[in-house]
Scaffold this active site. Structure first.
Site, PDB file in Angstrom:
ATOM      1  N   SER A  40     -35.047  82.059   1.414  1.00 25.88           N
ATOM      2  CA  SER A  40     -34.357  82.851   2.432  1.00 25.88           C
ATOM      3  C   SER A  40     -33.772  84.114   1.817  1.00 25.88           C
ATOM      4  O   SER A  40     -33.635  85.142   2.485  1.00 25.88           O
ATOM      5  CB  SER A  40     -33.228  82.038   3.073  1.00 25.88           C
ATOM      6  OG  SER A  40     -33.711  80.859   3.662  1.00 25.88           O
ATOM      7  N   HIS A  59     -43.393  80.122  -6.066  1.00 22.87           N
ATOM      8  CA  HIS A  59     -43.379  78.849  -6.800  1.00 22.87           C
ATOM      9  C   HIS A  59     -44.736  78.624  -7.465  1.00 22.87           C
ATOM     10  O   HIS A  59     -45.698  78.232  -6.797  1.00 22.87           O
ATOM     11  CB  HIS A  59     -43.083  77.692  -5.843  1.00 22.87           C
ATOM     12  CG  HIS A  59     -41.646  77.563  -5.477  1.00 22.87           C
ATOM     13  ND1 HIS A  59     -40.895  76.452  -5.753  1.00 22.87           N
ATOM     14  CD2 HIS A  59     -40.801  78.430  -4.853  1.00 22.87           C
ATOM     15  CE1 HIS A  59     -39.656  76.619  -5.321  1.00 22.87           C
ATOM     16  NE2 HIS A  59     -39.573  77.821  -4.755  1.00 22.87           N
ATOM     17  N   GLN A  73     -33.583  85.310  -8.574  1.00 24.98           N
ATOM     18  CA  GLN A  73     -32.436  85.874  -7.859  1.00 24.98           C
ATOM     19  C   GLN A  73     -31.215  85.954  -8.773  1.00 24.98           C
ATOM     20  O   GLN A  73     -30.468  86.947  -8.761  1.00 24.98           O
ATOM     21  CB  GLN A  73     -32.140  85.025  -6.625  1.00 24.98           C
ATOM     22  CG  GLN A  73     -33.275  85.009  -5.605  1.00 24.98           C
ATOM     23  CD  GLN A  73     -33.224  83.817  -4.661  1.00 24.98           C
ATOM     24  OE1 GLN A  73     -32.191  83.146  -4.559  1.00 24.98           O
ATOM     25  NE2 GLN A  73     -34.345  83.545  -3.997  1.00 24.98           N
ATOM     26  N   GLY A  89     -34.011  76.414  -6.511  1.00 20.90           N
ATOM     27  CA  GLY A  89     -32.924  75.602  -5.998  1.00 20.90           C
ATOM     28  C   GLY A  89     -32.460  76.106  -4.655  1.00 20.90           C
ATOM     29  O   GLY A  89     -32.821  77.212  -4.223  1.00 20.90           O
ATOM     30  N   PRO A  90     -31.638  75.337  -3.969  1.00 20.29           N
ATOM     31  CA  PRO A  90     -31.109  75.766  -2.672  1.00 20.29           C
ATOM     32  C   PRO A  90     -29.954  76.749  -2.853  1.00 20.29           C
ATOM     33  O   PRO A  90     -29.499  77.018  -3.962  1.00 20.29           O
ATOM     34  CB  PRO A  90     -30.609  74.444  -2.067  1.00 20.29           C
ATOM     35  CG  PRO A  90     -30.212  73.632  -3.274  1.00 20.29           C
ATOM     36  CD  PRO A  90     -31.183  73.991  -4.354  1.00 20.29           C
ATOM     37  N   GLY A  91     -29.478  77.297  -1.746  1.00 17.93           N
ATOM     38  CA  GLY A  91     -28.283  78.135  -1.786  1.00 17.93           C
ATOM     39  C   GLY A  91     -28.490  79.459  -2.485  1.00 17.93           C
ATOM     40  O   GLY A  91     -29.588  80.037  -2.488  1.00 17.93           O
ATOM     41  N   CYS A 102     -37.867  81.583  -8.512  1.00 13.77           N
ATOM     42  CA  CYS A 102     -37.221  81.622  -7.195  1.00 13.77           C
ATOM     43  C   CYS A 102     -35.715  81.861  -7.342  1.00 13.77           C
ATOM     44  O   CYS A 102     -35.296  82.986  -7.583  1.00 13.77           O
ATOM     45  CB  CYS A 102     -37.533  80.344  -6.418  1.00 13.77           C
ATOM     46  SG  CYS A 102     -37.237  80.510  -4.641  1.00 13.77           S
ATOM     47  N   GLU A 147     -45.639  76.216  -9.237  1.00 15.01           N
ATOM     48  CA  GLU A 147     -45.973  74.789  -9.312  1.00 15.01           C
ATOM     49  C   GLU A 147     -46.445  74.220  -7.975  1.00 15.01           C
ATOM     50  O   GLU A 147     -46.839  73.052  -7.895  1.00 15.01           O
ATOM     51  CB  GLU A 147     -44.758  73.998  -9.810  1.00 15.01           C
ATOM     52  CG  GLU A 147     -43.691  73.700  -8.778  1.00 15.01           C
ATOM     53  CD  GLU A 147     -42.853  74.910  -8.375  1.00 15.01           C
ATOM     54  OE1 GLU A 147     -42.064  74.792  -7.416  1.00 15.01           O
ATOM     55  OE2 GLU A 147     -42.981  75.989  -9.012  1.00 15.01           O
TER      56      GLU A 147
END
Length: 726
Positions: free
Chosen positions: A663, A703, A617, A586-588, A613, A705
């Site tokens: 990031s 990732h 984290q 996911g983002p952020g 991912c 996938e």
């Protein structure tokens, strides 16, 4: 069906009446079956490359005349009553070059074309006009020549040993004097399926021979005469010889490398023989063209119990246009080979490797330089050019790089000159060509026969279309001999080149094996249960763009997947009772989604967890670890993952390439409560995988996938499901 007829007069004074009748393409399949026991041939193309190859299909059976050669001795044979009408004029054409005499077979004549007279001199530009069997063929073509018909011509096969009539080569290997070097048919009925226009036409031909040619009281004609010829012997199986001794080809490579060091050779293409059983050449042909489409697919019944069946990837010489008016000469040399991938992504990786190989590029460069030289002997100055460079062609087992070269034939030369100046293609001999052919003669165990020669048609309108006899089986007594080779350079690896030869033979040998498999073979064993069979998986979606693909990977292994957005009521865990919870990318940052609260709830219930991912984290941060931000984000780029241990990535100790979209990152020294099992090395190692097997928690930063992780991604998901099952 409606039929249309036209008549025309040939350059030699014969009258030809051609009748065209629409027919069903299925008749070509029936014709191929007939070629099992009657002389004839079927040719097709299963490839469509704009500007190079188009799809077509044609064939014939019961030709009226056969022309064969053993060395310089040509034999023309009438195969039926229609052939007996034409044999006297064919004999007249042969007699222009040597005295004719009755042949050993009924209704046949022979002529032996002599060597050039002592002291007779030919420049290199005129070498294709040296006296040879092709001198006599040129006269036969002139006899039937006419611009009115694109299909009538001489169809068949040209053997490798024909080159000995042009190159200063000394035979070393023992040869059977009964082996033929050339076999061509003159058909008088041809079926042509134009697969662009989707038309199928049967062309039938009747010939009238003027009385002046035969000395008869009047003209003679083929009208009304039977086309049937004598059946050829049935295919009888014999014992299949053993395959080549392992390492035998590698030893030839080692010998070639000595020649490269000395400067005798730049490249060379030796071959060796593999074998398979073949009960039906026609069935083999149909299966081969289905399983391994190629630009030149063919079956020829050559008589005397001999067949050629092939799916050749390489054009030899194609000549189009009006003779004497700038005919176009084309070739498509192939050099550079790699195996096909398991799928399109694997193909792409292998294509990248092939195009990045300096060795493979050198192979094709040398082939193209030699080919350009061959054309320059007979083509207009400045007309020889490369119109396609290192283009990719895909076959059932292999990927090749191909160049496409053209030139404009000078008006004083014809299609046979173009054919002879390329004899034989550098892609199956080497460079310098004459020295390479000497090496082949000295180091191959047996004569090449048809391998490395050509198949196709010499059209009476002055055109030509021929393919190299590669990926070809020569069949006799139910045994198919498949000769294969590899292009060798100084930097060739002997074992790798030997493996390449067997890879090239696979398509034919596997197709032959279909007939050899016993009918009562044991049924295949039932496949083991999928890794996720019976498991329920909850996939938590953190507003990611890849979550559905991740869910699909899990479903592929039999698990039931329920996907929910983050922030759901924890009571849902009790309702769904998952066997595994996956935290999506996911983002952020993890804190943007309150991941810590969910991980607390999952820990209370003792549920297995797999993070991807953002999921990794979140698990690192939840366990007291520290996250950092990359100086430059890595999005949609591959990273080389180095495996350092653990159970999730077991078996991937050699490392692998994987997709990075992040990031935020962490380093091994900042991870608490987990074992770090994989990293990407750099200025500081970036954690790529962590695990706590006792708590049934695993996570990856990359990732699995993504298409960039296609080689291992699905296997990692399968491994997670098995570990979660316990």
């Amino acid at each position: 069906m409606d039929a249309s007829s036209t008549s025309y007069r040939t350059g030699g004074g014969l009258t030809v009446r051609r009748t065209a009748t629409a027919c069903d393409p299925v008749e070509l399949a029936e014709l191929a079956e007939a070629v099992d026991h009657r002389r004839g041939g079927v040719l097709s193309s299963g490839m469509e490359y704009p500007g190079r190859y188009s799809r077509w299909h044609m064939g014939y059976v019961d030709p009226c005349v056969e022309i064969g050669a053993r060395g310089r001795r040509l034999t023309a044979t009438a195969l039926n009553a229609r052939g007996r009408v034409l044999l006297p004029v064919v004999a007249r054409a042969l007699a222009e070059h040597a005295p004719t005499a009755p042949g050993a077979a009924p209704d046949s004549v022979e002529a032996t074309v002599p060597e050039p007279a002592p002291g007779e001199f030919f420049t290199e530009e005129q070498r294709s006009r040296r006296p040879s069997v092709f001198s006599a063929l040129r006269s036969v073509i002139a006899l039937f020549s006419a611009a009115d018909d694109p299909h009538l011509g001489l169809y068949g096969a040209f053997g490798y040993d024909l080159a000995f009539q042009f190159e200063p080569l000394e035979p070393v290997l023992d040869r059977d004097p009964d082996d033929r070097d050339l076999l061509l048919h003159l058909p008088d009925e041809i079926i042509v399926h134009d697969r662009k226009r989707e038309t199928c036409t049967r062309y039938t031909y009747d010939f009238t021979v003027p009385a002046a040619f035969t000395g008869a009281d009047g003209d003679t004609a083929t009208d009304g005469l039977a086309r049937a010829t004598e059946p050829t012997p049935a295919v009888v199986t014999a014992e299949v010889p053993p395959q080549p001794e392992p390492g035998s080809y590698a030893r030839i490579v080692a010998e070639a490398k000595k020649k490269f060091v000395r400067g005798d050779l730049f490249e060379v293409v030796p071959g060796h023989r593999t074998y398979g059983a073949c009960a039906s050449p026609a069935r083999f042909y149909e299966r081969l063209r289905t399983r391994n489409p190629a630009p030149y697919e063919f079956i020829f019944n050559l008589g005397e119990g001999e067949y050629l069946v092939g799916a050749s990837p390489e054009m030899f010489v194609r000549v189009t246009g009006v003779p004497g008016r700038g005919q176009r000469v084309e070739t498509c040399p192939i050099a550079g080979t790699i195996r096909r991938g398991d799928d399109a992504l694997g193909d792409a990786e292998n294509i990248r490797e092939l195009l990045s190989s300096l060795k493979e590029e050198s192979e094709l460069t040398m082939c193209t330089d030699v080919d350009r030289n061959d054309k320059s002997r007979v083509c207009e100055p400045g007309s020889v050019r490369v119109i396609g460079r290192r283009q990719i062609e895909m076959y059932s087992r292999l990927i090749h790089t191909v160049d496409h070269i053209e030139g404009t034939l000078r008006p004083e030369f014809d299609a046979l000159d173009a054919f002879l100046t390329h004899m034989w293609a550098v892609t199956i001999t080497g460079a310098p060509k004459t020295w390479a052919m000497r090496f082949i003669e000295q180091h191959e165990a047996t004569p090449r026969r048809w391998y490395g020669g050509a198949v196709g048609v010499l059209n009476f309108d002055g055109s030509m279309n021929t393919g190299l006899t590669l990926r070809t089986a020569q069949i006799r007594d139910g045994v198919a001999t498949v000769r294969v080779g590899a292009t060798l350079l100084y930097d060739s690896d002997p074992e790798a080149e030997e493996r390449e030869t067997f890879l090239k033979a696979r398509a034919l040998l596997e197709t032959l094996a279909l007939d050899a498999a016993p009918e009562d073979a044991a049924a295949p064993q039932a496949a083991p249960a999928p890794a996720g069979a019976g498991q329920r998986v909850l996939l938590v979606d953190y507003e990611d763009s890849f979550v559905n693909t991740l869910a699909d990977y899990v479903r592929r292994h039999g698990a039931e997947v329920t996907t929910v957005r983050h922030g759901f009521d924890p009571a849902l865990l009790d309702t769904l009772a998952p066997d595994l919870v996956i935290l999506s990318p996911g983002p952020g940052l993890p804190s943007d989604f309150g991941t810590a609260a969910l991980l607390d709830v999952l820990a209370e219930r003792g549920l297995p967890v797999f993070g991807v991912c953002l999921g990794l984290q979140a698990m690192v941060e939840h366990a007291g670890g520290e996250l950092r931000t990359l100086a430059a984000p890595v999005h949609g780029k591959p990273g080389r993952v180095r495996v350092t241990g653990g159970e999730l990535l077991a078996g991937l100790d050699g490392g692998f390439s994987a997709a990075r979209y992040h990031s935020t990152y962490t380093t091994p020294d900042r991870v608490k409560g987990f074992a770090v099992t994989a990293v990407v090395d750099g200025d500081e190692p970036v954690v790529m995988a962590i695990e706590d097997p006792a708590a049934k928690r695993w996570a990856v930063q990359f990732h699995p996938e993504s298409i960039l992780t296609a080689a291992v991604g699905e296997g990692i998901i399968e491994r997670v499901l098995r570990l979660a099952r316990g």
